[in-house]
Design a protein around this motif. Structure first.
Motif, PDB file in Angstrom:
ATOM      1  N   ARG A  73      -4.059  12.585   9.327  1.00 46.06           N
ATOM      2  CA  ARG A  73      -4.097  11.640   8.202  1.00 46.06           C
ATOM      3  C   ARG A  73      -5.104  12.132   7.168  1.00 46.06           C
ATOM      4  NH1 ARG A  73      -3.436   8.152  12.822  1.00 46.06           N
ATOM      5  NH2 ARG A  73      -5.696   8.008  13.129  1.00 46.06           N
ATOM      6  N   VAL A  74      -4.605  12.427   5.969  1.00 52.33           N
ATOM      7  CA  VAL A  74      -5.413  13.013   4.898  1.00 52.33           C
ATOM      8  C   VAL A  74      -5.411  12.057   3.706  1.00 52.33           C
ATOM      9  CG1 VAL A  74      -5.739  15.025   3.401  1.00 52.33           C
ATOM     10  CG2 VAL A  74      -4.715  15.302   5.678  1.00 52.33           C
ATOM     11  N   LEU A  75      -6.571  11.874   3.097  1.00 53.86           N
ATOM     12  CA  LEU A  75      -6.690  11.005   1.923  1.00 53.86           C
ATOM     13  C   LEU A  75      -6.998  11.848   0.697  1.00 53.86           C
ATOM     14  CD1 LEU A  75      -6.859   8.170   0.653  1.00 53.86           C
ATOM     15  CD2 LEU A  75      -9.286   8.130   1.276  1.00 53.86           C
TER      16      LEU A  75
ATOM     17  N   VAL B  66       0.222  13.527   7.134  1.00 51.44           N
ATOM     18  CA  VAL B  66       0.511  12.478   6.161  1.00 51.44           C
ATOM     19  C   VAL B  66      -0.639  12.448   5.169  1.00 51.44           C
ATOM     20  CG1 VAL B  66       0.888  10.014   5.764  1.00 51.44           C
ATOM     21  CG2 VAL B  66       1.844  11.116   7.805  1.00 51.44           C
ATOM     22  N   LEU B  67      -0.291  12.592   3.899  1.00 51.77           N
ATOM     23  CA  LEU B  67      -1.289  12.581   2.829  1.00 51.77           C
ATOM     24  C   LEU B  67      -1.143  11.284   2.048  1.00 51.77           C
ATOM     25  CD1 LEU B  67      -3.422  14.074   1.043  1.00 51.77           C
ATOM     26  CD2 LEU B  67      -1.504  14.982  -0.271  1.00 51.77           C
ATOM     27  N   PHE B  68      -2.184  10.465   2.076  1.00 52.47           N
ATOM     28  CA  PHE B  68      -2.215   9.223   1.303  1.00 52.47           C
ATOM     29  C   PHE B  68      -2.810   9.532  -0.077  1.00 52.47           C
ATOM     30  CE2 PHE B  68      -2.896   7.982   5.762  1.00 52.47           C
ATOM     31  CZ  PHE B  68      -1.825   7.122   5.946  1.00 52.47           C
TER      32      PHE B  68
ATOM     33  N   CYS C 200      -9.341   7.833   7.770  1.00 52.59           N
ATOM     34  CA  CYS C 200      -8.576   9.079   7.696  1.00 52.59           C
ATOM     35  C   CYS C 200      -9.322  10.211   8.405  1.00 52.59           C
ATOM     36  CB  CYS C 200      -8.315   9.442   6.232  1.00 52.59           C
ATOM     37  SG  CYS C 200      -7.108   8.347   5.440  1.00 52.59           S
ATOM     38  N   ASP C 201      -8.570  11.242   8.745  1.00 56.08           N
ATOM     39  CA  ASP C 201      -9.177  12.387   9.423  1.00 56.08           C
ATOM     40  C   ASP C 201      -9.937  13.279   8.443  1.00 56.08           C
ATOM     41  OD1 ASP C 201      -8.041  11.750  12.020  1.00 56.08           O
ATOM     42  OD2 ASP C 201      -6.112  12.379  11.175  1.00 56.08           O
ATOM     43  N   ILE C 202      -9.378  13.460   7.251  1.00 58.60           N
ATOM     44  CA  ILE C 202      -9.992  14.288   6.217  1.00 58.60           C
ATOM     45  C   ILE C 202      -9.732  13.614   4.865  1.00 58.60           C
ATOM     46  CG2 ILE C 202      -9.810  16.479   4.931  1.00 58.60           C
ATOM     47  CD1 ILE C 202     -11.266  16.869   7.489  1.00 58.60           C
TER      48      ILE C 202
ATOM     49  N   VAL D 235     -21.719   8.943   5.202  1.00 57.14           N
ATOM     50  CA  VAL D 235     -20.398   9.350   5.686  1.00 57.14           C
ATOM     51  C   VAL D 235     -20.532  10.744   6.300  1.00 57.14           C
ATOM     52  CG1 VAL D 235     -18.021   9.920   5.028  1.00 57.14           C
ATOM     53  CG2 VAL D 235     -19.187   7.969   3.954  1.00 57.14           C
ATOM     54  N   PRO D 236     -20.009  10.982   7.497  1.00 55.32           N
ATOM     55  CA  PRO D 236     -20.110  12.315   8.107  1.00 55.32           C
ATOM     56  C   PRO D 236     -19.460  13.389   7.236  1.00 55.32           C
ATOM     57  CG  PRO D 236     -19.435  10.696   9.736  1.00 55.32           C
ATOM     58  CD  PRO D 236     -19.371  10.003   8.404  1.00 55.32           C
ATOM     59  N   ALA D 237     -20.148  14.496   7.058  1.00 58.98           N
ATOM     60  CA  ALA D 237     -19.628  15.585   6.231  1.00 58.98           C
ATOM     61  C   ALA D 237     -18.314  16.129   6.774  1.00 58.98           C
ATOM     62  CB  ALA D 237     -20.664  16.707   6.130  1.00 58.98           C
ATOM     63  N   ALA D 238     -18.088  16.017   8.084  1.00 61.00           N
ATOM     64  CA  ALA D 238     -16.862  16.536   8.699  1.00 61.00           C
ATOM     65  C   ALA D 238     -15.618  15.798   8.231  1.00 61.00           C
ATOM     66  CB  ALA D 238     -16.967  16.451  10.223  1.00 61.00           C
ATOM     67  N   LEU D 239     -15.795  14.621   7.621  1.00 65.88           N
ATOM     68  CA  LEU D 239     -14.648  13.847   7.139  1.00 65.88           C
ATOM     69  C   LEU D 239     -14.266  14.197   5.708  1.00 65.88           C
ATOM     70  CD1 LEU D 239     -15.470  10.264   8.498  1.00 65.88           C
ATOM     71  CD2 LEU D 239     -14.122  12.086   9.583  1.00 65.88           C
ATOM     72  N   LEU D 240     -15.058  15.047   5.051  1.00 60.80           N
ATOM     73  CA  LEU D 240     -14.872  15.324   3.622  1.00 60.80           C
ATOM     74  C   LEU D 240     -14.628  16.806   3.389  1.00 60.80           C
ATOM     75  CD1 LEU D 240     -17.892  13.205   2.319  1.00 60.80           C
ATOM     76  CD2 LEU D 240     -15.531  12.433   2.669  1.00 60.80           C
ATOM     77  N   HIS D 241     -13.724  17.098   2.453  1.00 57.21           N
ATOM     78  CA  HIS D 241     -13.458  18.491   2.083  1.00 57.21           C
ATOM     79  C   HIS D 241     -13.457  18.593   0.565  1.00 57.21           C
ATOM     80  CE1 HIS D 241     -11.867  22.550   2.119  1.00 57.21           C
ATOM     81  NE2 HIS D 241     -10.962  22.161   1.235  1.00 57.21           N
ATOM     82  N   TRP D 242     -14.287  19.508   0.042  1.00 57.91           N
ATOM     83  CA  TRP D 242     -14.341  19.719  -1.405  1.00 57.91           C
ATOM     84  C   TRP D 242     -13.101  20.475  -1.861  1.00 57.91           C
ATOM     85  CZ3 TRP D 242     -16.799  24.189  -4.372  1.00 57.91           C
ATOM     86  CH2 TRP D 242     -16.808  23.912  -5.748  1.00 57.91           C
TER      87      TRP D 242
END
Length: 429
Positions: free
Chosen positions: A109-111, A85-87, A171-173, A191-198
């Motif tokens: 869950r993706v933001l 699911v992408l918010f 969210c997961d990512i 914020v943990p880097a594992a939660l963010l994707h460039w």
């Protein structure tokens, strides 16, 4: 036997309009990346249909209108049973996150953040304060280059930052379009880097020849008028930057394009001064390719700027501010000029408009920057790899994000009860 296709549900803040905004363009790039994997996509939104909405169905993407504060969404998502699911922006996670968790707890869950709205809003407030204290100021260097610690201090006490960063944790990512905003979140807000994707804009660098210098004329500015930074830039151009350009180039013409043009914008139309408000461009890349210079004097904002990426695609050098260029370049040459005051922006625009050799070099710098930083053949697979790795290790990923679990527990309960109260109230009317 072939495994079933991954099912993706997108919950959109608006229906995507790729020809109206960078956010709409980025959403379409993400959707097209999913389609290359053969994923089964449904796009839903509680928003009304916009004038320039993309035709998703022709791409094989199902469309579904949904309602806020209505349990019909629960039935819909339970039947769809999405794997991802992408918010689309944090407000949709606030509205629907608890329903997604209740009905599909194992869905990733993706933001899609688009940009950090809390950063953009904090910068807007800082600009307003500056203009109130210095109403005649045309030099904004003090606003353009604060340290990340100062940006954090500006945001930290705002409700918007607390809401937005809480959604990132829940969210997961989270897809981040700007690596500067990743640094702000990880270094300042921890914020943990594992939660963010460039995941920047994803494009193919042009290989065909550009429209040459001799066949181009005029200046161009483009952007959705509903986006506050764009409207502010138009006002700054009208009042400060453009009069200085016209003093040096009396015959210069500026064509301003933008979707959802309000009466206050059309009221600025003044052909006698070469200031043309042109409304929406049916083909933004065509008008960009015909212009010699793209003007983007942004005094606040966040994320990265689709108009400047489009300018590079069309081989159109640009004149912008550090806000405009933020997150769009590292050590590569900028395809134009970056300045911080109205006189400097105007002088740079006039000089580049008339200097063919510098203009051609800026054009080539844009081509190289696109190839170096925005290659969809790199970022598309990287996005898929990130999501697949997270899905394969979801339990551990969530266990490592206890703060997110805690926020979901508390925030979703209050959101759930409020939503159910609103639904019950609406039924009684």
């Amino acid at each position: 036997m072939k495994p079933p296709a991954t099912r993706v549900l997108v919950i959109g803040y608006v229906w995507p309009e790729p020809r109206s905004s960078a956010a709409g363009g980025h959403m379409m790039q993400v959707l097209e990346t999913f389609l290359t994997q053969g994923w089964d996509i449904t796009f839903s939104s509680p928003a009304a249909l916009g004038e320039h909405k993309a035709d998703l169905q022709v791409l094989g993407i199902a469309e579904r209108a949904i309602e806020l504060n209505n349990s019909s969404f629960d039935e819909f998502i339970h039947e769809l049973a999405p794997d991802i699911v992408l918010f689309d922006r944090f407000m949709m996670e606030e509205q629907f996150g608890w329903r997604v968790e209740k009905c599909c707890p194992d869905a990733l869950r993706v933001l899609e953040t688009s940009d950090l709205q809390s950063l953009r809003d904090a910068r807007h407030q800082r600009l307003k304060s500056h203009l109130k204290a210095h109403p005649d100021s045309d030099d904004f260097s003090a606003l353009f280059t604060p340290a990340l610690t100062q940006e954090c201090q500006l945001m930290a006490d705002t409700d918007l930052a607390k809401r937005e960063i809480a959604a990132i944790y829940r969210c997961d990512i989270s897809l981040m379009i700007s690596n500067v905003e990743i640094r702000l979140l990880t270094e300042q807000f921890k914020v943990p880097a594992a939660l963010l994707h460039w995941c920047p804009l994803m494009m193919e660098a042009p290989t065909a020849p550009f429209t040459p210098f001799e066949d181009r004329a005029h200046f161009l500015s483009i952007g959705n008028f509903r986006h506050a930074p764009n409207w502010d830039a138009v006002l700054w151009m009208k009042n400060s930057v453009w009069p200085l350009i016209r003093q040096q180039l009396p015959g210069a013409q500026l064509h301003i394009y933008g979707s959802y043009t309000p009466p206050k914008a059309t009221a600025l139309h003044n052909p006698a001064l070469g200031f043309h408000v042109m409304n929406w461009a049916e083909d933004a890349l065509a008008v960009m390719s015909a212009a010699r210079i793209c003007l983007a004097p942004l005094r606040f904002g966040a994320g990265i700027k689709g108009k400047l990426a489009d300018a590079m695609l069309c081989g159109t050098p640009n004149i912008t501010t550090p806000i405009g260029a933020e997150g769009m370049v590292d050590d590569q040459p900028w395809p134009g000029v970056i300045e911080q005051s109205a006189p400097a922006l105007a002088a740079a625009a006039v000089a580049l408009y008339q200097d063919r050799s510098r203009w051609v070099q800026a054009q080539e710098d844009g081509r190289q920057l696109l190839a170096h930083r925005y290659d969809q053949n790199i970022h598309g697979p990287a996005l898929i790899e990130c999501l697949e790795q997270c899905r394969s290790n979801l339990a551990n990923h969530r266990r490592d994000n206890f703060t997110g679990s805690m926020l979901r527990h508390h925030a979703h309960k209050s959101t759930q009860y409020m939503s159910q109260w609103i639904e019950a109230k609406n039924r009684s009317l």
